[in-house]
Design a protein around this motif. Structure first.
Motif, short mmCIF file in Angstrom:
data_model
loop_
_atom_site.label_atom_id
_atom_site.label_comp_id
_atom_site.label_asym_id
_atom_site.label_seq_id
_atom_site.Cartn_x
_atom_site.Cartn_y
_atom_site.Cartn_z
N GLU A 1 0.84 -1.21 0.00
CA GLU A 1 0.00 0.00 0.00
C GLU A 1 0.87 1.26 0.00
O GLU A 1 0.56 2.25 -0.67
N ASN A 2 1.96 1.21 0.75
CA ASN A 2 2.86 2.37 0.78
C ASN A 2 3.57 2.57 -0.55
O ASN A 2 3.81 3.69 -0.97
N LEU A 3 3.92 1.46 -1.21
CA LEU A 3 4.57 1.59 -2.52
C LEU A 3 3.59 2.13 -3.55
O LEU A 3 3.91 3.02 -4.34
N VAL B 1 12.23 -0.63 2.04
CA VAL B 1 10.95 -0.19 1.47
C VAL B 1 11.05 1.26 1.00
O VAL B 1 10.54 1.62 -0.07
N ALA B 2 11.76 2.08 1.78
CA ALA B 2 11.91 3.49 1.38
C ALA B 2 12.65 3.58 0.04
O ALA B 2 12.30 4.40 -0.82
N PHE B 3 13.68 2.73 -0.14
CA PHE B 3 14.41 2.74 -1.41
C PHE B 3 13.54 2.21 -2.56
O PHE B 3 13.54 2.78 -3.64
N GLN C 1 11.25 3.09 -7.61
CA GLN C 1 10.22 2.69 -8.58
C GLN C 1 9.78 3.86 -9.47
O GLN C 1 9.19 3.64 -10.52
N ILE C 2 10.06 5.11 -9.04
CA ILE C 2 9.66 6.25 -9.89
C ILE C 2 10.82 6.71 -10.77
O ILE C 2 10.76 7.80 -11.37
N SER C 3 11.87 5.91 -10.83
CA SER C 3 13.01 6.16 -11.72
C SER C 3 13.66 7.54 -11.57
O SER C 3 13.67 8.32 -12.53
N SER D 1 1.15 9.90 -12.75
CA SER D 1 -0.02 9.31 -13.42
C SER D 1 0.43 8.60 -14.69
O SER D 1 1.30 9.09 -15.42
N GLY D 2 -0.12 7.45 -14.91
CA GLY D 2 0.27 6.66 -16.08
C GLY D 2 1.35 5.64 -15.76
O GLY D 2 1.59 4.71 -16.53
N ARG D 3 1.99 5.80 -14.60
CA ARG D 3 3.03 4.85 -14.22
C ARG D 3 2.37 3.68 -13.48
O ARG D 3 1.60 3.90 -12.55
#
Lengths: 189, 268
Positions: free
Chosen positions: A70-72, A120-122, A127-129, A82-84
């Protein structure tokens, strides 16, 4: 700083290492001077878009109550992303490499150790590159195993794109020698 | 004035003051150390109310719109300042935010309901305007004070999370909307709770007063319902307004949380 570089930031306590990184992340205003990112003044560019590419990660990550997944996913709900899509394959592959079982994603954040929370923070950030990581002692309070896991995450991210760059504040000289190639030494603030 | 009620004279006031002996006795017996404060609070309350009674009598007789507005502004300003006085932290602009929203919410709802529902004439008739405004101000003050306090405490306790979200590309609203909603909810809780039990656990003061003054209980109840809706509306407006203005005070247009602005009050 040119793309692909890995800089160590060191200096005595109070020399302004954290402040430098917070200013680079546009979290604190500048008293004087300018920060140029890809030739553009950071005081005039779209801040959320800039922060999505220049990611600040520090020692104590913060989450909302809920599971790891959920946090990710919450980050991907931001307008900036948006779109990712949630990259299940990348997340699962990364967790597997770190020796985490698949049900790690369903664990409540409150049940994580310090090292797991930092992982998890990393994951949440990578994940957003982002293009540039601003690392403010992210492994300072972690055990050697967790330090190794975080370092391997960063190495994989660096290897994924030759333009990926980082600035790393750490008191661990060995780590700075392993992970960085250039050094910025701050004076007395 | 309707005089179908039992008048209270100075002797009765003095007798009522004897009820404070219960509090003083308990304080002395349990060594609560509240004696001095109890006496001071009793004297202050009595003097303030007697004075306001004199002022209201004068204003009711005068029926001058400017004097009514002046008194209303003094009441509103006092409420706006008092709402900030109860908060544990401050930031530059907090008094402006509180004042503007207390005044805006209370005057707007008094005007709308006074002229659209109760329809008293003239619009400044002090017999209606002042007590209605006073009730709205008192409740808006509580809502605004609670909401402001909650909002600032949230910004401090959740700063790390808010800044994490900002770092991940969130806008200031995306990063802090939970804190805004939580603060508005907190400001609205007292009036919602009061509405839930009104007539069952509590008989509202205004309705009781009207009944004591000889009004038909059904009329008094209808008045009370209108007043409670007015209070709920002005509290909602004031609370939402003050939290939104404070959100813009605490987050810059560059999506920065200006936490250095947030200072603890000295009493904390």
């Amino acid at each position: 700083m040119t793309p692909g570089e890995a800089w160590a930031v060191s200096g005595p306590s109070g020399s302004g290492k954290t402040l430098l990184l917070r200013c680079l992340a546009a979290l604190d205003p500048l008293d004087e001077g300018r920060i140029l990112f890809e030739g553009r003044d950071t005081e005039t560019i779209n801040v959320p878009a800039y922060r999505a590419r220049v990611l600040y990660l520090h020692q104590q990550p913060a989450f909302f109550e809920g599971t790891v997944e959920e946090n990710l996913r919450a980050v991907l709900a931001l307008a900036q992303h948006s779109g990712r899509e949630f990259d299940q394959a990348w997340i699962s592959g990364t967790l597997e490499r770190l020796g985490k079982s698949p049900d790690f994603l369903q664990r409540p954040i409150s049940a994580l150790s310090g090292g797991e929370a930092q992982i998890v923070a990393f994951l949440r950030g990578l994940q957003i590159s982002p293009t540039l990581l601003l690392l403010d002692e992210p492994t300072a309070a972690l055990d050697p195993e967790a330090v190794g896991q975080i370092e391997s995450l960063i190495e994989a991210w660096q290897a994924a794109d030759p333009e990926h760059s980082l600035l790393w504040v750490s008191h661990d000289q060995g780590q700075l020698e392993r992970m960085t190639s250039r050094r910025l030494l701050l004076g007395d603030g | 004035m309707d005089s179908a009620y039992i008048q209270i004279g100075n002797l009765e006031l003095a007798l009522a003051a004897l009820l404070m002996l219960i509090n003083l006795g308990l304080s002395a017996w349990l060594r609560l150390g509240l004696g001095r404060q109890l006496v001071l609070a009793s004297v202050r309350m009595s003097v303030q109310l007697l004075l306001v009674g004199l002022i209201l009598e004068w204003i009711f007789a005068l029926r001058n719109p400017w004097v009514v507005l002046l008194l209303a502004m003094i009441m509103g300003t006092t409420a706006g300042i008092a709402a900030v006085g109860r908060t544990g932290r401050r930031f530059p602009g907090i008094y402006r935010n509180s004042l503007l929203n207390v005044l805006f919410a209370s005057f707007l709802v008094t005007g709308l309901a006074g002229q659209g529902i109760i329809r008293f004439q003239p619009w400044y008739d002090p017999q209606y305007f002042i007590p209605l405004l006073g009730m709205l101000l008192g409740n808006a003050l509580t809502g605004i004070s609670l909401a402001l306090d909650r909002f600032m405490e949230n910004l401090v306790s959740r700063r790390a999370f808010i800044e994490s979200m900002l770092c991940l590309g969130a806008t200031r609203w995306e990063a802090a909307h939970r804190e805004v909603k939580d603060a508005v909810r907190t400001g609205m809780i007292p009036i919602i709770n009061a509405m839930m039990v009104m007539g069952v656990v509590s008989l509202p003061g205004m309705m009781t007063g009207q009944i004591l003054a000889g009004a038909d209980p059904a009329d008094a109840v209808r008045y009370q319902i209108v007043i409670v809706f007015m209070i709920a509306a002005s509290t909602a407006l004031g609370t939402l307004g003050v939290v939104m203005m404070s959100f813009f005070s605490m987050f810059s247009s560059r999506h920065r949380l200006l936490s250095a602005q947030l200072l603890r009050t000295q009493s904390e």
